[in-house]
Write a protein that holds these residues in place. Sequence first.
Motif, PDB file in Angstrom:
ATOM      1  N   GLY A 279      42.174  32.660  38.523  1.00  0.00           N
ATOM      2  CA  GLY A 279      41.498  31.826  38.659  1.00  0.00           C
ATOM      3  C   GLY A 279      40.728  32.117  39.593  1.00  0.00           C
ATOM      4  O   GLY A 279      39.319  31.274  39.785  1.00  0.00           O
ATOM      5  N   LEU A 280      40.142  32.945  40.315  1.00  0.00           N
ATOM      6  CA  LEU A 280      39.084  34.036  40.685  1.00  0.00           C
ATOM      7  C   LEU A 280      38.109  34.864  40.592  1.00  0.00           C
ATOM      8  O   LEU A 280      37.983  36.210  41.152  1.00  0.00           O
ATOM      9  N   GLU A 281      38.111  35.148  38.986  1.00  0.00           N
ATOM     10  CA  GLU A 281      37.133  36.345  38.454  1.00  0.00           C
ATOM     11  C   GLU A 281      36.359  36.035  39.191  1.00  0.00           C
ATOM     12  O   GLU A 281      34.688  37.509  39.374  1.00  0.00           O
ATOM     13  N   ARG A 282      35.586  34.766  39.521  1.00  0.00           N
ATOM     14  CA  ARG A 282      34.073  34.797  40.250  1.00  0.00           C
ATOM     15  C   ARG A 282      34.283  35.798  41.825  1.00  0.00           C
ATOM     16  O   ARG A 282      33.244  34.767  42.739  1.00  0.00           O
ATOM     17  N   TYR A 283      35.451  35.190  42.359  1.00  0.00           N
ATOM     18  CA  TYR A 283      36.257  36.148  43.892  1.00  0.00           C
ATOM     19  C   TYR A 283      36.229  37.320  43.931  1.00  0.00           C
ATOM     20  O   TYR A 283      37.681  37.077  44.625  1.00  0.00           O
ATOM     21  N   PRO A 284      35.895  38.343  43.480  1.00  0.00           N
ATOM     22  CA  PRO A 284      36.650  39.395  44.067  1.00  0.00           C
ATOM     23  C   PRO A 284      37.089  39.802  44.860  1.00  0.00           C
ATOM     24  O   PRO A 284      38.039  40.164  45.167  1.00  0.00           O
ATOM     25  N   ASP A 285      36.330  39.361  45.819  1.00  0.00           N
ATOM     26  CA  ASP A 285      36.658  39.915  47.644  1.00  0.00           C
ATOM     27  C   ASP A 285      38.202  39.129  47.385  1.00  0.00           C
ATOM     28  O   ASP A 285      39.028  39.171  48.107  1.00  0.00           O
ATOM     29  N   TYR A 286      38.327  37.464  47.573  1.00  0.00           N
ATOM     30  CA  TYR A 286      39.706  36.513  47.631  1.00  0.00           C
ATOM     31  C   TYR A 286      40.716  37.100  46.503  1.00  0.00           C
ATOM     32  O   TYR A 286      42.150  37.180  47.540  1.00  0.00           O
ATOM     33  N   ALA A 287      40.274  37.489  45.381  1.00  0.00           N
ATOM     34  CA  ALA A 287      41.265  38.244  44.680  1.00  0.00           C
ATOM     35  C   ALA A 287      41.676  39.373  45.257  1.00  0.00           C
ATOM     36  O   ALA A 287      43.019  38.957  45.567  1.00  0.00           O
TER      37      ALA A 287
END
Length: 170
Positions: free
Chosen positions: A34-42
């Motif tokens: 669920g982190l497509e919009r948060y690449p740094d977190y991913a």
Amino acid sequence: MATTDIGTIYAGALRNTRALEKQGLEQMERQLSGLERYPDYAAVLRRHVETTKAQIDRLDTALEAIGESRSTLKETVTSVAGSIGAAVHATAQDETLKNLYAGYAYQYDQVAAYRSLAVIAERAGKTDQVAFFRAAIDEETKAAEEIAALIEPITKTYLDLTLSGAKADS
């Protein structure tokens, strides 16, 4: 009153820490989708997934060295608990933020577990394992610091997406 020996305490601490790591691994793997919009977190989670797998391998080695096996029951219970926690967060609009906060706190929970495990290992005479536990303390602290550095940027991205009407948690 029954007495408990240090070997029993050490084996229990190893199994508890392994169960904690397995729970964390499952939660991180669930969050990644669920982190497509948060690449740094991913990216942070992907790196820590690999670190966690290595930590589990080291814990398995320590358990095998004392003739113990991992606790399947404990893993099942912590896995169910992790699934429930993830399901609760998944229903929230701000799932990404809540997972970020939980992940930050969870890293320090693991730091505490490894610090305790290192002391128990020393007392149990398993000094050959202490370096592995100290390394895990450093790895978990680094992961916590990486997550801490993301709190403000992820919150800003979440706000930008949410306030623009875009789905923030996908």
